[in-house]
Enzyme design. Structure first.
Site, mmCIF file in Angstrom:
data_model
loop_
_atom_site.group_PDB
_atom_site.id
_atom_site.type_symbol
_atom_site.label_atom_id
_atom_site.label_comp_id
_atom_site.label_asym_id
_atom_site.label_seq_id
_atom_site.Cartn_x
_atom_site.Cartn_y
_atom_site.Cartn_z
ATOM 1 N N GLU A 148 0.914 -1.213 -0.038
ATOM 2 C CA GLU A 148 -0.104 -0.059 -0.056
ATOM 3 C C GLU A 148 0.894 1.379 0.126
ATOM 4 O OE1 GLU A 148 -2.614 0.529 3.216
ATOM 5 O OE2 GLU A 148 -3.603 2.254 2.373
ATOM 6 N N LYS A 198 -2.400 -2.057 -3.214
ATOM 7 C CA LYS A 198 -3.653 -1.381 -2.673
ATOM 8 C C LYS A 198 -3.217 0.374 -2.751
ATOM 9 C CE LYS A 198 -6.102 -0.436 1.664
ATOM 10 N NZ LYS A 198 -6.387 -0.848 2.994
HETATM 11 O O1 FBP Z 1 -4.204 2.997 11.270
HETATM 12 P P1 FBP Z 1 -3.338 3.202 10.231
HETATM 13 O O2 FBP Z 1 -2.202 1.979 10.394
HETATM 14 O O3 FBP Z 1 -2.762 4.518 10.082
HETATM 15 O O4 FBP Z 1 -4.081 3.002 8.866
HETATM 16 C C1 FBP Z 1 -5.361 3.453 8.706
HETATM 17 C C2 FBP Z 1 -6.125 2.981 7.616
HETATM 18 O O5 FBP Z 1 -5.622 3.071 6.346
HETATM 19 C C3 FBP Z 1 -5.874 2.237 5.359
HETATM 20 O O6 FBP Z 1 -4.803 1.593 5.067
HETATM 21 C C4 FBP Z 1 -6.950 2.890 4.439
HETATM 22 O O7 FBP Z 1 -7.871 3.068 5.078
HETATM 23 P P2 FBP Z 1 -9.029 4.139 4.232
HETATM 24 O O8 FBP Z 1 -9.547 3.374 3.263
HETATM 25 O O9 FBP Z 1 -9.869 4.650 5.371
HETATM 26 O O10 FBP Z 1 -8.440 5.051 3.666
HETATM 27 C C5 FBP Z 1 -6.563 1.128 6.448
HETATM 28 O O11 FBP Z 1 -6.290 -0.193 5.712
HETATM 29 C C6 FBP Z 1 -6.306 1.588 7.700
HETATM 30 O O12 FBP Z 1 -7.255 1.197 8.566
#
Ligand code: FBP
Length: 339
Positions: free
Chosen positions: A177, A219
């Site tokens: 990601e 991602k």
């Molecule tokens: O808590 P972290 O590690 O900052 O990640 C926040 C969120 O970002 C993501 O990668 C993407 O989230 P969104 O779809 O809300 O942008 C999720 O997998 C994860 O819950």
């Protein structure tokens, strides 16, 4: 390398018209979302919320895989079932977020790098025994007039490649990601340039680290103008720009691309995925979602931490997930929002 196991897992993750449910918010991120929704920020409330999600009726008809946090994969549901087993019992592939968050990148003011590589090999074998069959690592790329720098992109894409190689050695599919944040005032074109530079560097690093591209899921962010950019763009422009960038950068051997939502509204995230499928019915890779906020937010707001709201919250979660599954077929319409 456990190639067959990796391929089998990616097939299950990309099956049908389904997508991934990101429910891996770190404790600070989940507490931030809870505070905004007026929900107590405690381990028990986080467990109750994840229990609500996992026990949502028919969730498995729209969700193929779910990303858990380290806290959640070590917890049991309120019925005493380990969360990974509860997901597996519904036919949902359990996954685990393994990065340990971002820190300031030394020598690069305003820029971040994600940590978590030290000891990752040992952690991966434990997560495998806990039931995880894929993992997720998020790199955060910030845009302003001076950044991102090449050094920051290199540090983050190299870490993503090292993480992916360690996952595959353990028989776990890495979800990779690279997120270009929507924060700021930059244009769609600036987001495109940065996203493209990052993706090209990422696939070079993945190649250099001998990562098997047949056994990863990408991602990425969609290509969007920043939240505060004065020039917002319509869904067709966003769809064309995003898909053309991915076609330029993502090898056909990658089985799937699953977008993060990044702070778009739930409706925007669904409509934009739908537009991409309407304009591009045939692509080299599966194209789906891996949303956290864009699937969860209406349910979290409805639940508000109250047991009497669980059924309504689960209905909202299922509704959002199924709309995104419909969008993967290019058959979503705004009228469906009212159903
Ligand atoms: O808590 P972290 O590690 O900052 O990640 C926040 C969120 O970002 C993501 O990668 C993407 O989230 P969104 O779809 O809300 O942008 C999720 O997998 C994860 O819950």
């Amino acid at each position: 390398m456990k190639t067959q196991e990796l391929t089998d897992t990616t097939k299950a993750m990309m099956a049908g018209d389904k997508g991934l449910l990101a429910m891996d918010e770190s404790i600070p991120t989940c507490n931030k979302r809870f505070a905004e929704a007026g929900i107590p920020q405690t381990e028990e409330y986080r467990r109750a919320y994840r229990d609500l999600i996992v026990n949502t009726p028919n969730l498995e008809t729209a969700i193929s895989a779910a990303i858990l946090s380290d806290e959640t994969i070590r917890q049991q549901t309120l019925a005493g079932v380990p969360f990974a087993d509860a997901l597996k019992n519904k036919g949902i592939v359990p996954g685990i977020k393994v990065d340990q968050g971002t820190v300031a990148l030394a020598g690069f003011p305003g820029e971040k790098v994600t940590e978590g590589l030290d000891g990752l090999r040992q952690r991966m074998s434990e997560y495998y025994t806990l039931g995880a069959r894929f993992a997720k690592w998020r790199a955060v790329i910030i845009i302003n007039e001076h950044i991102p720098s090449g050094g920051c992109l290199e540090a983050n894409m190299h870490a993503l490649a090292r993480y992916a190689a360690i996952c595959q050695e353990a028989g776990i599919v890495p979800v990779v990601e690279p997120e270009v944040l929507m924060d700021g005032t930059h244009t769609l074109e600036r987001c495109r340039k940065v996203t493209q530079e990052g993706l090209l560097m990422l696939f070079t690093e993945l190649h250099n680290q001998r990562v098997d591209l047949h056994g990863i899921i990408l991602k990425p962010n969609m290509i969007l103008p920043a939240k505060d950019c004065p020039v917002q763009e319509d869904d067709e422009i966003i769809a064309h720009t995003t898909i053309k960038c991915l076609l330029r950068c993502v090898p056909a051997s990658v089985p799937g691309v699953a977008f993060l939502s990044g702070g778009q509204s739930p409706q925007q995230a669904t409509a934009r995925l739908n537009t991409m499928h309407k304009l591009y019915p045939s692509l080299p890779w599966a194209l789906t979602f891996s949303y956290a906020r864009a699937v969860q937010q209406p349910a979290m707001d409805l639940w508000a931490g109250k047991p009497e709201n669980i059924a309504a919250a689960q209905q909202a979660l299922y509704h959002r997930a199924s709309l995104n599954s419909t969008a993967r077929r290019g058959k979503y319409t705004e009228e469906m929002e009212k159903s």
